[in-house]
Motif scaffolding. Structure first.
Motif, PDB file in Angstrom:
ATOM      1  N   GLU A  37      -3.314  -5.664  -3.233  1.00 37.82           N
ATOM      2  CA  GLU A  37      -3.699  -4.948  -2.265  1.00 37.82           C
ATOM      3  C   GLU A  37      -3.065  -5.240  -1.496  1.00 37.82           C
ATOM      4  O   GLU A  37      -3.165  -6.488  -0.741  1.00 37.82           O
ATOM      5  CB  GLU A  37      -5.585  -4.440  -1.544  1.00 37.82           C
ATOM      6  CG  GLU A  37      -5.551  -3.968  -0.570  1.00 37.82           C
ATOM      7  CD  GLU A  37      -6.785  -3.460   0.143  1.00 37.82           C
ATOM      8  OE1 GLU A  37      -7.786  -3.296  -1.031  1.00 37.82           O
ATOM      9  OE2 GLU A  37      -6.618  -2.297   1.053  1.00 37.82           O
ATOM     10  N   VAL A  38      -1.421  -4.300  -0.945  1.00 33.03           N
ATOM     11  CA  VAL A  38      -0.840  -4.664   0.401  1.00 33.03           C
ATOM     12  C   VAL A  38      -1.124  -4.020   1.513  1.00 33.03           C
ATOM     13  O   VAL A  38      -1.553  -2.675   1.115  1.00 33.03           O
ATOM     14  CB  VAL A  38       0.611  -5.266  -0.007  1.00 33.03           C
ATOM     15  CG1 VAL A  38       0.653  -5.876  -0.784  1.00 33.03           C
ATOM     16  CG2 VAL A  38       0.844  -3.685  -1.094  1.00 33.03           C
ATOM     17  N   ASP A  39      -0.252  -4.166   2.730  1.00 33.48           N
ATOM     18  CA  ASP A  39      -0.419  -3.290   3.261  1.00 33.48           C
ATOM     19  C   ASP A  39       0.985  -2.706   3.725  1.00 33.48           C
ATOM     20  O   ASP A  39       1.500  -3.908   3.540  1.00 33.48           O
ATOM     21  CB  ASP A  39      -1.172  -3.660   5.036  1.00 33.48           C
ATOM     22  CG  ASP A  39      -2.734  -3.478   5.428  1.00 33.48           C
ATOM     23  OD1 ASP A  39      -3.417  -3.995   6.200  1.00 33.48           O
ATOM     24  OD2 ASP A  39      -3.055  -2.580   4.096  1.00 33.48           O
ATOM     25  N   LEU A  40       1.293  -1.603   3.363  1.00 31.01           N
ATOM     26  CA  LEU A  40       2.477  -1.690   4.174  1.00 31.01           C
ATOM     27  C   LEU A  40       3.013  -1.368   5.561  1.00 31.01           C
ATOM     28  O   LEU A  40       1.996  -0.824   6.267  1.00 31.01           O
ATOM     29  CB  LEU A  40       3.170  -0.040   4.029  1.00 31.01           C
ATOM     30  CG  LEU A  40       2.794  -0.122   2.243  1.00 31.01           C
ATOM     31  CD1 LEU A  40       3.817   1.666   2.094  1.00 31.01           C
ATOM     32  CD2 LEU A  40       3.375  -0.955   1.323  1.00 31.01           C
ATOM     33  N   ILE A  41       4.453  -1.335   6.305  1.00 32.88           N
ATOM     34  CA  ILE A  41       4.948  -1.675   7.771  1.00 32.88           C
ATOM     35  C   ILE A  41       5.277  -0.414   8.487  1.00 32.88           C
ATOM     36  O   ILE A  41       6.055   0.106   7.213  1.00 32.88           O
ATOM     37  CB  ILE A  41       5.005  -3.221   7.976  1.00 32.88           C
ATOM     38  CG1 ILE A  41       5.771  -3.268   7.221  1.00 32.88           C
ATOM     39  CG2 ILE A  41       3.785  -4.425   7.871  1.00 32.88           C
ATOM     40  CD1 ILE A  41       6.429  -4.264   8.349  1.00 32.88           C
ATOM     41  N   VAL A  54      -1.061   2.510   6.208  1.00 35.31           N
ATOM     42  CA  VAL A  54      -1.015   2.544   4.553  1.00 35.31           C
ATOM     43  C   VAL A  54      -0.524   1.347   3.663  1.00 35.31           C
ATOM     44  O   VAL A  54      -0.421   0.371   4.133  1.00 35.31           O
ATOM     45  CB  VAL A  54       0.261   3.235   4.443  1.00 35.31           C
ATOM     46  CG1 VAL A  54       0.865   3.766   3.267  1.00 35.31           C
ATOM     47  CG2 VAL A  54       1.070   3.997   5.363  1.00 35.31           C
ATOM     48  N   SER A  55      -1.817   1.540   2.724  1.00 35.05           N
ATOM     49  CA  SER A  55      -2.292   0.936   1.548  1.00 35.05           C
ATOM     50  C   SER A  55      -1.516   0.845   0.107  1.00 35.05           C
ATOM     51  O   SER A  55      -2.441   1.936   0.422  1.00 35.05           O
ATOM     52  CB  SER A  55      -3.755  -0.290   2.006  1.00 35.05           C
ATOM     53  OG  SER A  55      -4.392   0.724   1.762  1.00 35.05           O
ATOM     54  N   VAL A  56      -1.849  -0.476  -0.198  1.00 37.64           N
ATOM     55  CA  VAL A  56      -1.203  -0.002  -1.532  1.00 37.64           C
ATOM     56  C   VAL A  56      -2.363  -1.107  -2.653  1.00 37.64           C
ATOM     57  O   VAL A  56      -2.372  -1.545  -2.351  1.00 37.64           O
ATOM     58  CB  VAL A  56       0.090  -0.121  -2.354  1.00 37.64           C
ATOM     59  CG1 VAL A  56      -0.137   0.667  -4.004  1.00 37.64           C
ATOM     60  CG2 VAL A  56       0.864   0.852  -1.164  1.00 37.64           C
ATOM     61  N   ARG A  57      -2.869  -0.694  -3.832  1.00 40.23           N
ATOM     62  CA  ARG A  57      -3.496  -1.288  -4.798  1.00 40.23           C
ATOM     63  C   ARG A  57      -2.780  -1.100  -5.712  1.00 40.23           C
ATOM     64  O   ARG A  57      -2.632  -0.134  -6.011  1.00 40.23           O
ATOM     65  CB  ARG A  57      -5.398  -0.621  -4.830  1.00 40.23           C
ATOM     66  CG  ARG A  57      -6.327  -0.777  -3.189  1.00 40.23           C
ATOM     67  CD  ARG A  57      -7.709  -1.237  -4.480  1.00 40.23           C
ATOM     68  NE  ARG A  57      -8.480  -2.251  -4.983  1.00 40.23           N
ATOM     69  CZ  ARG A  57      -9.361  -2.535  -5.301  1.00 40.23           C
ATOM     70  NH1 ARG A  57     -10.081  -0.947  -5.126  1.00 40.23           N
ATOM     71  NH2 ARG A  57      -9.816  -3.357  -5.797  1.00 40.23           N
TER      72      ARG A  57
END
Length: 207
Positions: A37-41, A54-57
């Protein structure tokens, strides 16, 4: 397996973004890898907007990549296109859209994933060079909707071989303003094609 009340997160730094690996309070099966899982900035030039996070798994599943994008905030103020046939469609990036870029030999691929279920995939031989439709396709699931978040799940076919990834999101508000989110923003203006924005290694495939 979903997260439970016992779930803990270990967070590692990745430039200005973060990577969270959920772990349970028990031994993990040998060889198992949780979805990353990452957070976008937000881009520094973004105007004020309704979204706070905004996050992405993501997880590799054989020849495909599974992704789940989640936006959080005042989602009632986000412009989302009506559901439509899951057709390949150009210029999805002009409105609310979720994107993944994947390096491969001789260039990279770009996938555009719209809340309407429409999608696009393109191949490039270099930075914005020789754009053409790619052979790889995408499948988008119906949106998950809540009072304060919207989530989109999709699977995209991976090119062979796979290099670094870039993840990004375009969010259009109901007042017409657009904000841009990504793992990294190496350009003074939003530019998801910048090679310096490809910063993420594809997670290992679960055993």
């Amino acid at each position: 397996m979903g997260e439970t009340s016992k779930t803990r997160r270990t967070v590692l730094a990745l430039g200005a973004a973060s990577i969270a690996f959920p772990t349970l309070g028990m031994a993990e099966p040998a060889g198992y890898r949780w979805p990353m899982e990452v957070d976008l900035i937000p881009h520094p030039t973004n105007p004020p907007g309704p979204i706070e996070r905004v996050s992405v798994r993501l997880e590799r599943r054989g020849p495909k990549l599974w992704l789940r994008y989640t936006i959080e905030g005042r989602v009632g103020e986000v412009e989302t296109p009506a559901e439509a046939a899951p057709d390949r469609t150009d210029e999805l990036w002009k409105h609310t859209c979720f994107e993944v870029f994947i390096q491969t030999d001789g260039g990279y691929r770009e996938f555009n994933l719209a809340p309407s279920s429409r999608w696009a995939s393109y191949r490039f031989t270099g930075y914005r060079q020789d754009m053409a439709d790619a052979d790889e396709i995408a499948v988008i699931e119906p949106l998950d909707l809540a009072a304060d978040q919207i989530a989109l799940e999709a699977e995209v076919e991976l090119p062979d071989p796979v290099g670094l990834l870039a993840l990004s999101t375009v969010i259009e508000a109901t007042d017409g303003t657009i904000t841009y989110w990504a793992l990294a923003h190496p350009s003074p203006e939003p530019d998801f094609h910048n090679p310096a924005g490809f910063t993420l290694s594809l997670p290992a495939e679960p055993a």
